[in-house]
Design a protein around this motif. Sequence first.
Motif, PDB file in Angstrom:
ATOM      1  N   ASP A  75       0.561  -1.310  -0.065  1.00 17.83           N
ATOM      2  CA  ASP A  75       0.107  -0.057  -0.173  1.00 17.83           C
ATOM      3  C   ASP A  75       0.839   1.119  -0.304  1.00 17.83           C
ATOM      4  O   ASP A  75       0.497   2.235  -0.656  1.00 17.83           O
ATOM      5  CB  ASP A  75      -0.865   0.069   1.281  1.00 17.83           C
ATOM      6  N   ASP A  97      -6.370  -8.802  -6.427  1.00 15.32           N
ATOM      7  CA  ASP A  97      -6.465  -7.687  -5.327  1.00 15.32           C
ATOM      8  C   ASP A  97      -5.362  -6.669  -5.588  1.00 15.32           C
ATOM      9  O   ASP A  97      -5.670  -5.673  -5.636  1.00 15.32           O
ATOM     10  CB  ASP A  97      -6.407  -8.305  -4.084  1.00 15.32           C
ATOM     11  N   LYS A 101      -5.697  -2.628  -6.735  1.00 13.95           N
ATOM     12  CA  LYS A 101      -5.118  -1.293  -6.040  1.00 13.95           C
ATOM     13  C   LYS A 101      -4.141  -0.657  -6.862  1.00 13.95           C
ATOM     14  O   LYS A 101      -3.996   0.810  -6.826  1.00 13.95           O
ATOM     15  CB  LYS A 101      -4.299  -2.003  -4.754  1.00 13.95           C
ATOM     16  N   GLU A 104      -6.397   1.759  -9.188  1.00 10.47           N
ATOM     17  CA  GLU A 104      -7.091   2.573  -8.562  1.00 10.47           C
ATOM     18  C   GLU A 104      -5.810   3.633  -8.159  1.00 10.47           C
ATOM     19  O   GLU A 104      -6.371   4.773  -7.791  1.00 10.47           O
ATOM     20  CB  GLU A 104      -7.747   1.938  -7.140  1.00 10.47           C
TER      21      GLU A 104
END
Length: 383
Positions: A75, A97, A101, A104
């Motif tokens: 992240d 997943d 991310k 995005e």
Amino acid sequence: MTRRTVRIAMNGVTGRMGYRQHLVRSILALREQGGLDLGDGEVLWPEPVLVGRREHALRALAEKHGLTEWSTDLDAVLADDTIDVYFDAQVTSARADALTKAIEAGKHLYTEKPTAADFAGALALARLAAEKGVKHGVVQDKLFLPGLLKLKRLIDGGFFGEILSVRGEFGYWVFEGDWQEAQRPSWNYRSQDGGGIVVDMFPHWEYVLHELFGRVTAVSAEIATHVPRRWDEQGKPYEATADDAAYGTFHLEGGAIAQINSSWAVRVNRDELVEFQVDGTEGSAVAGLRGCRVQHRSATPKPVWNPDLPATHSFRDQWQEVPDNAEFDNGFKAQWELFLRHVVLDEPYHWDLLAGARGVQLAELGLRSAAEGRRLDVPEVSL
């Protein structure tokens, strides 16, 4: 010479493929050659940022190759505005997943396949990337193998006439892990962890067939788990719940039929680990990883079936080798170069997430065909 740095977050490089082919033989190889020449006095310099779950493994890789940046916090890496590209070579179950991310976060992305655990997820990724306007690519390395580049040269030159059929043989014996260490990770043999040879190889066969011979319009498959008991990396026995062999028939747009056997439970009696025989009205070819042999219509012998007499000649010796006529770079590196040029120069590139979704679709339909015992149509995929 002006240097243009592109920072690439590389997730999964502690694994065999991510490390050997993508980090060492692609990105680090580009750095060793001085970067990627973009023309007009500009060179692209790839700066990898290693990402993964095992801190000690990342640190060891960074120290070994003189790299300074690594992280176990995906992240945080994706939130870094200096990161241009996200690359994923994780296990399949973790990929969708992470890709979501990255999209995005506005990162361009390049990824191994399969891109998701199911077709719906793979198509959703392609649609999200289109919506967010990021550039995206999927590894389709076999198109860049010397053997298949030679095969494409033959196709483009009209050597075959009308292509009638394609026969593919892929595989080797993967040791069970008890008395000899297995060459593949144990998760490959557990369906609950995203394993199985159909999930692994049918996406490859989709793009090879699609790019060289035509879109797959229908599929029928038989699958098997020939070796039901294996031993994991800690030497513990486990039940193999995923398929380790698949026998597929693919109907192609234009009428040709392809048959491809894929197996991790076969001993190799061929020149290379994968070979494709293509038969056409004017000639035939057998292509592997590097080599390609041909037999033209005018040089085709006339065999006569007689089981009572021994063969007096070698059929293999009646074929002619296709010359290289070029220098072939590592296939993974060649595709990385094309993708990076796409990112910074906006050059055309079509091996994208939609192409990746077609591969996942074919794998899903192949498994369903085997379960239902029937041939299934393969619908065209679009955004």
